[in-house]
Design an enzyme around this catalytic site. Structure first.
Site, mmCIF file in Angstrom:
data_model
loop_
_atom_site.group_PDB
_atom_site.id
_atom_site.type_symbol
_atom_site.label_atom_id
_atom_site.label_comp_id
_atom_site.label_asym_id
_atom_site.label_seq_id
_atom_site.Cartn_x
_atom_site.Cartn_y
_atom_site.Cartn_z
ATOM 1 N N LYS A 126 -9.694 13.501 4.210
ATOM 2 C CA LYS A 126 -8.758 12.376 4.253
ATOM 3 C C LYS A 126 -7.832 12.635 5.429
ATOM 4 O O LYS A 126 -7.839 13.737 5.986
ATOM 5 C CB LYS A 126 -7.957 12.292 2.954
ATOM 6 C CG LYS A 126 -7.330 13.641 2.533
ATOM 7 C CD LYS A 126 -6.624 13.551 1.176
ATOM 8 C CE LYS A 126 -7.559 13.489 0.003
ATOM 9 N NZ LYS A 126 -7.473 12.257 -0.757
ATOM 10 N N ARG A 127 -7.042 11.655 5.821
ATOM 11 C CA ARG A 127 -6.113 11.895 6.912
ATOM 12 C C ARG A 127 -5.211 13.086 6.581
ATOM 13 O O ARG A 127 -4.899 13.323 5.418
ATOM 14 C CB ARG A 127 -5.274 10.646 7.178
ATOM 15 C CG ARG A 127 -6.082 9.565 7.875
ATOM 16 C CD ARG A 127 -5.302 8.301 8.049
ATOM 17 N NE ARG A 127 -4.116 8.532 8.845
ATOM 18 C CZ ARG A 127 -4.082 8.555 10.181
ATOM 19 N NH1 ARG A 127 -5.193 8.406 10.869
ATOM 20 N NH2 ARG A 127 -2.958 8.750 10.819
ATOM 21 N N THR A 186 -9.081 6.178 -2.323
ATOM 22 C CA THR A 186 -10.433 5.677 -2.565
ATOM 23 C C THR A 186 -11.449 6.792 -2.304
ATOM 24 O O THR A 186 -12.559 6.736 -2.816
ATOM 25 C CB THR A 186 -10.768 4.472 -1.658
ATOM 26 O OG1 THR A 186 -10.396 4.802 -0.305
ATOM 27 C CG2 THR A 186 -10.021 3.227 -2.112
ATOM 28 N N HIS A 199 0.795 -1.234 0.000
ATOM 29 C CA HIS A 199 0.000 0.000 0.000
ATOM 30 C C HIS A 199 0.821 1.274 0.000
ATOM 31 O O HIS A 199 0.249 2.365 0.050
ATOM 32 C CB HIS A 199 -0.921 0.037 1.225
ATOM 33 C CG HIS A 199 -2.069 -0.907 1.157
ATOM 34 N ND1 HIS A 199 -3.259 -0.579 0.563
ATOM 35 C CD2 HIS A 199 -2.202 -2.178 1.595
ATOM 36 C CE1 HIS A 199 -4.095 -1.613 0.648
ATOM 37 N NE2 HIS A 199 -3.468 -2.595 1.273
ATOM 38 N N LYS A 231 -0.363 14.497 1.243
ATOM 39 C CA LYS A 231 -1.691 14.748 0.677
ATOM 40 C C LYS A 231 -1.918 16.242 0.406
ATOM 41 O O LYS A 231 -2.862 16.628 -0.255
ATOM 42 C CB LYS A 231 -2.768 14.188 1.595
ATOM 43 C CG LYS A 231 -2.757 12.647 1.674
ATOM 44 C CD LYS A 231 -3.773 12.148 2.688
ATOM 45 C CE LYS A 231 -3.793 10.624 2.855
ATOM 46 N NZ LYS A 231 -4.539 9.917 1.798
ATOM 47 N N LYS A 243 -15.127 7.699 -4.173
ATOM 48 C CA LYS A 243 -16.417 7.962 -3.519
ATOM 49 C C LYS A 243 -16.973 9.303 -3.950
ATOM 50 O O LYS A 243 -18.176 9.454 -4.189
ATOM 51 C CB LYS A 243 -16.245 7.963 -1.998
ATOM 52 C CG LYS A 243 -15.765 6.652 -1.415
ATOM 53 C CD LYS A 243 -15.318 6.863 0.040
ATOM 54 C CE LYS A 243 -14.405 5.753 0.484
ATOM 55 N NZ LYS A 243 -13.708 6.082 1.755
HETATM 56 C C1 LIG Z 1 -12.443 6.474 1.965
HETATM 57 C C2 LIG Z 1 -11.976 6.863 3.305
HETATM 58 C C3 LIG Z 1 -10.626 7.159 3.515
HETATM 59 C C4 LIG Z 1 -9.604 7.170 2.407
HETATM 60 O O1 LIG Z 1 -9.559 8.455 1.836
HETATM 61 P P1 LIG Z 1 -8.394 8.896 0.823
HETATM 62 O O2 LIG Z 1 -8.897 10.182 0.277
HETATM 63 O O3 LIG Z 1 -8.323 7.832 -0.224
HETATM 64 O O4 LIG Z 1 -7.151 9.029 1.601
HETATM 65 C C5 LIG Z 1 -10.225 7.525 4.789
HETATM 66 N N1 LIG Z 1 -11.107 7.587 5.810
HETATM 67 C C6 LIG Z 1 -12.411 7.315 5.640
HETATM 68 C C7 LIG Z 1 -13.340 7.413 6.795
HETATM 69 C C8 LIG Z 1 -12.888 6.936 4.390
HETATM 70 O O5 LIG Z 1 -14.189 6.644 4.235
#
Ligand SMILES: *Cc1c(COP(=O)(O)O)cnc(C)c1O
Length: 813
Positions: free
Chosen positions: A549-550, A657, A358, A555, A661
Site C-alpha cells: 500500500k502507499r 481495499t 474518503h 498505515k 483483495k
Molecule cells: C488496492 C490498491 C490500493 C489500495 O490499498 P490499501 O491497502 O487499501 O491502501 C493501492 N494501490 C493499488 C495499486 C491497489 O491495487
C-alpha cells in the site's frame, strides 16, 4: 440487452488476429513479435468494444435513460488486455490463436504499460466501480483527466526511492477512442461584470480559456454486452493561440504559449492525502469538472431538448472533494448560461449531486484560499458566497444566536487567511453523503460532519467499499479460480456471494490441498518476481507476510518493521528454537515530498540488507521490498500472500481495499479494528482473523489523557532493545545516526500514530500467527473460510447500493 445494430458476422479469431497484424499493425503475421501480437489482439478486442459501446449508446439514447456520472480526479486502471479478453469471452480462442504464434496470453499482457492515472486506493476504487457499473448494466460514465504522465515509476537506488516520469502514452494506446467532435471550452481568471438589471446574471469576463478534448476508454461488463464509458479530458490550447508569434516565425514562443495551456493535463499530482496547494491543481480540478458538466448538459439537451428535467435523468457523483467545484459550476451553467433563476437551479443541483468522503484526517481535507479562487475562478467564488449566505441563513434559523455553530459550518474558514472548505461545499450541494466503511461513516457524523448531521440526519449514509472479483480473483489468480470453478461453477464472477458455499467444505482435506497447491504456485511466481526485481532469494515454503500500500505513517509500515527487527533479535538470541521461517514483503510508493515515508523505505532496505545476509539466522527471516507498486504488481503479489498486514492506527484508515483483495485470495489478516477490517472480521468470523491493538475509542482516550510513549519504551525491554539498536545504527553502520531522528519522533515527538502503544499486542499476535501456520490443515481451513466470507466485498454489492440508495438507478444486469 438486444443490440439494434446489424453486425457483420466475424471470421474466427485466428483470422481476425492475422488480419489486424497485416492491416492495422503492419507486420507479416508469421513473423509477428510479442508486441505486435499484443497490439493485434488489442485491436480485435477494441473492435468488439466499439460495437458494444455504439449499441449501448443507441439503446440508452432511445430509452432516454437515467445515467450516473462518476467524477474522479483518479482512475487507477492498470492493464486492459487481459480484462477485455476475459470480459468479451475470448479467452479460450485468444489463447489458442496466440499459441499458434508460440506465445501465451500472459506474454502479450506483459507488453502493456500500466495505466496509472491514480495514486492508490481512491483511484483504484474508481476503476473497480467502472467494472461493476458495466457489469450491472448501469448507464454510466466515468469522467477524469487524461494525464500525459501518470503516477511516477519508482526505482530503488542504494535503498532509496527515486522517481521517474511515467510516459504511458508514449507509444500510443489501443484502448482509447479520440472524440475530436467532443470539445468544450473551459475558462479561467478575469473579473465579473455586474449586469444593469437586478435579474440579469452578471457576465464573467474571463482572462483565458483552454479546450477540453474527449478521449473515451470503453469498459466492458462481464458476461453482458453492456459497457461503461470512461471519458478523459485532454487540455489543448485554443486554435487561435498566439498565431502572431507563429506567423512571425517565433516558433519557440508560440510553443511556450501552447504549453502554458496544455500543462493542465500533463501530470498527476503524486499525492492523494494533502492538497498540493498550488494553482495548477485547482486548475486541473476545475478543468475536468467543467468539461464534464458541460458534456452532461449538452448530452441532456440533445436527448431531451430542455434542462428542466435534468435532475430526473442525471446523477453526478463526486469521488472525494476534488470535483466539488462542480456544485458551483452547475449553478453557473444553469443560472448564467441557461437562464434559470437561482432557487430552481439550486433545488436541481442538490438533487443531482452526491459525494463520497474518503478521509477524516484534517490535513487531507481540501481547502482553497479565497484569494487564489478569486484569481482563478472569480465567478465561482461569488456563487459560493451566495450559496453560503443562503445556507447560513437557513441553518442559523435552527440555532438562533449560535455564532460558533455558524463559524464551524460555514463554507468559508475565517481563521487567518480565508479559505473555501471544499468538503462543506460538497455536503451542502449534495442530497447524499457517504463514508466508505461502517466505522468511517459513523465517525464522519460524529466528528467532522457532526454539525451537518444534526441539521440533516437523512443526508448521511454508509456504503462500504468493494473490489471487482474479475480482476482481483479471476484474472489475477487463475489457480484459485480453477479450484473455485471446479467446486462452485463459474457464477461467483458475477455473484461473489456464491463463495459462501465453500464454508461447509473448509475442513475437506481435498479442497484444502487444492487451495494450498494454488497458493504455493502463486508464491513461487511471487518469489520469481522478487528475485527478478531485487536479486533476493526467498523460499516459497516460508510464511509470506505482505504489506503493500502507499507508504504513510498512519498505515504504520514502521510498526511492521519493528516486529521484523524484534524477530531478528529474538532468533539471534535463541538460534536453536523452532522459528517459523518468514518472508516479510513490502511494496508501495512514498509521495515525493514526504520525507518520513521515504526514510521508512530506506530503513526497510537497510534492515533487509543486514537480516537477509546474516548467516546466523539461516534464512529464517527475509525482509524484501518490491519496487514500483501498482496494479500490475498487485495482481502478482495479492495471490501469493499468506498474511495480510492491515495495521493502521484505529480510526485512521477510512476503509482499505487492499485488505479485501488479499483476503479474497486466501490470505489471513493481521489487523487493527479499523476501516473495513471490522466488517471483514464480522464476515469471516473472529476466530479466523488476527485482530490486535487499541480500538478507536481507546486511541482517542489515550491521546486525551496525555499519551506517554517513553513510559512504554522504559517498561518493555524488548521494545527498548529494538529502538535502541535502530537508533544506534545497527542497520546503518556506515552512518550510525541515520535513524536517530526517526526513533526520536516516536520517543520524544509524541508517536502520533501510537506505534508503541500497539507494539506489544502486535508482537504477541504475530506469535499466534506462527503457531497457526505450523498447523497446515488449521491454516488452510481458515484461509478457505476467509475466501468464503468475502462475498460482501464485491464492488458489485457496493455499486448496487449506490445505485439504489444514492443514484436511484435500476440495476438490470
Ligand atoms: C488496492 C490498491 C490500493 C489500495 O490499498 P490499501 O491497502 O487499501 O491502501 C493501492 N494501490 C493499488 C495499486 C491497489 O491495487
Amino acid at each position: 440487452m438486444a443490440s439494434k445494430l446489424a453486425l457483420p458476422t466475424d471470421p474466427p479469431l485466428p483470422e481476425r488476429l492475422d488480419r489486424h497484424l497485416l492491416d492495422t499493425v503492419g507486420v507479416v503475421p508469421a513473423q509477428a513479435s510479442t508486441g505486435a501480437l499484443s497490439q493485434a489482439l488489442s485491436q480485435v478486442a477494441r473492435a468488439e468494444l466499439s460495437r458494444r459501446w455504439v449499441a449501448g449508446e443507441q439503446a440508452d439514447g432511445v430509452a432516454k435513460a437515467r445515467r450516473v456520472y462518476y467524477l474522479s480526479m483518479e482512475f487507477l486502471i492498470g492493464r486492459s488486455l487481459g480484462n477485455a479478453v476475459a470480459a468479451l469471452g475470448l479467452e479460450g480462442p485468444a489463447a489458442e490463436s496466440v499459441a499458434t504464434h508460440a506465445r501465451t496470453l500472459e506474454d502479450l499482457q506483459a507488453q502493456e504499460p500500466d495505466a496509472a492515472l491514480g495514486n492508490g486506493g481512491l483511484g483504484r476504487l474508481a476503476a473497480c466501480f467502472l467494472d461493476s457499473m458495466a457489469t450491472l448494466g448501469l448507464p454510466s460514465f466515468g469522467y477524469g483527466i487524461r494525464y500525459e504522465f501518470g503516477m511516477f515509476a519508482q526505482e530503488i537506488h542504494g535503498g532509496r526511492q527515486v522517481e521517474y516520469p511515467d510516459p504511458w502514452l508514449a507509444d500510443g494506446t489501443p484502448w482509447e477512442f479520440p472524440r475530436p467532435e467532443t470539445t468544450h471550452r473551459v475558462r479561467f481568471g478575469g473579473w465579473v461584470e455586474r449586469a444593469e438589471a437586478p435579474d440579469v446574471p452578471p457576465i464573467w469576463r474571463h482572462a483565458g480559456e483552454v479546450m477540453a478534448k474527449a478521449y473515451d476508454h470503453v469498459v466492458p461488463g462481464h458476461a453482458t454486452d453492456r459497457v461503461a464509458t470512461l471519458r478523459l479530458w485532454k487540455a489543448a490550447a485554443p486554435a487561435h493561440i498566439d498565431l502572431h508569434a507563429f506567423n512571425s516565425g517565433d516558433y519557440a514562443r508560440a510553443a511556450e504559449f501552447k504549453n502554458e495551456y496544455e500543462n493542465i493535463s500533463w501530470v498527476l499530482y503524486p499525492n492523494d492525502s494533502t492538497p498540493a496547494g498550488r494553482e495548477l491543481r485547482l486548475r486541473q480540478e476545475y478543468f475536468f469538472t467543467s468539461a464534464s458538466l458541460q458534456d452532461i448538459v449538452a448530452r441532456h439537451l440533445a436527448e431531451h431538448g430542455r434542462l428542466a428535467n435534468l435532475a430526473e435523468h442525471v446523477a453526478i457523483h463526486l469521488n472525494d472533494t476534488h470535483p466539488a467545484i462542480g456544485v458551483a459550476e452547475l449553478m453557473r451553467l444553469l443560472v448564467d448560461e441557461q437562464g434559470f433563476s437561482w432557487a430552481p437551479a439550486w433545488a436541481m443541483t442538490r438533487r443531482i449531486f452526491s459525494y463520497t468522503n474518503h478521509t477524516l484526517m484534517p490535513e487531507a481535507l481540501e481547502t482553497w484560499s479565497v484569494a487564489l479562487m478569486q484569481q482563478v475562478l472569480p465567478r465561482h467564488l461569488e456563487i459560493i458566497f451566495r450559496i453560503n449566505h443562503d445556507f447560513l441563513l437557513e441553518a442559523g434559523a435552527q440555532r438562533p444566536g449560535d455564532a460558533d455553530f455558524l463559524r464551524r459550518i460555514s463554507l468559508i474558514d475565517e481563521h487567518g487567511e480565508r479559505r473555501v472548505r471544499m468538503a462543506h461545499l460538497a455536503v451542502v450541494g449534495s442530497h447524499q453523503v457517504n463514508g466508505v466503511s461502517a466505522l468511517h461513516s459513523d465517525l464522519l457524523v460524529h466528528t467532522i460532519f457532526a454539525d451537518f448531521a444534526n441539521l440533516w440526519p437523512g443526508r448521511f449514509c454508509n456504503v462500504t467499499n468493494g473490489v471487482t472479483p474479475r480482476r482481483w480473483l479471476a484474472q489475477a489468480n487463475r489457480g484459485l479460480s480453477g479450484v473455485l470453478d471446479a467446486r462452485l461453477g463459474p457464477a461467483w464472477r458475477r455473484d461473489l456471494g456464491e463463495l459462501r458455499r465453500l464454508a461447509e467444505h473448509a475442513g475437506d482435506p481435498a479442497l484444502q490441498a487444492d487451495v494450498m497447491a494454488a497458493k504455493r504456485q502463486n508464491k513461487a511466481r511471487l518469489a520469481a518476481l522478487i528475485d527478478r526485481e531485487t536479486g533476493i532469494d526467498v523460499d516459497p515454503a516460508s510464511l509470506f507476510d505482505v504489506q503493500v500500500k502507499r507508504i504513510h505513517e498512519y498505515k504504520r509500515q514502521l510498526l511492521n518493521l519493528l516486529h521484523a527487527v524484534t524477530r531478528y533479535r529474538a532468533i539471534l538470541a535463541q538460534p536453536h528454537a523452532a522459528w517459523q521461517p518468514r518472508t516479510v514483503i513490502f511494496a508501495g510508493k512514498a509521495a515525493s515530498s514526504y520525507h518520513r515515508a521515504k526514510q521508512i523505505i530506506r530503513l526497510i532496505h537497510d534492515v533487509g540488507a543486514v537480516v537477509n545476509d546474516d548467516a546466523r539466522i539461516g534464512g529464517r527471516l527475509k525482509v524484501v521490498f518490491v519496487p514500483n507498486y501498482g496494479v500490475a504488481a498487485a495482481e502478482l503479489i495479492m495471490p501469493g500472500a499468506d498474511l495480510s498486514e492491515q495495521i493502521s492506527t484505529a480510526g485512521t484508515e477510512a476503509s482499505g481495499t487492499g485488505n479485501m483483495k488479499l483476503a479474497l485470495n486466501g490470505a489471513l489478516t493481521i489487523g487493527t479494528d479499523d476501516g473495513a477490517n471490522i466488517e471483514i472480521r464480522q464476515a469471516v468470523g473472529d476466530s479466523n482473523i488476527f485482530i490486535f491493538g487499541k480500538r478507536t475509542h481507546e486511541v482517542a482516550a489515550m491521546r486525551a489523557a496525555g499519551y506517554q510513549p517513553l513510559r512504554l519504551y522504559e517498561s518493555n525491554p524488548q521494545l527498548k532493545g529494538v529502538l535502541d539498536s535502530i537508533a544506534a545504527g545497527a542497520f546503518s553502520p556506515d552512518e550510525p545516526t541515520r535513524y536517530r531522528d526517526l526513533v526520536d519522533s516516536l520517543l520524544w515527538g509524541g508517536d502520533h500514530y501510537l506505534l508503541l502503544a500497539d507494539y506489544e499486542d502486535y508482537v504477541a499476535t504475530q506469535g499466534r500467527v506462527d503457531a497457526l501456520y505450523a498447523d497446515p490443515a488449521a491454516w488452510a481451513r481458515k484461509a478457505i473460510l476467509n475466501i468464503a466470507g468475502m462475498g460482501p466485498f464485491s464492488a458489485d454489492r457496493t455499486i448496487g447500493e449506490y445505485a439504489e440508495r444514492i443514484w436511484s438507478l435500476p440495476v438490470r444486469s
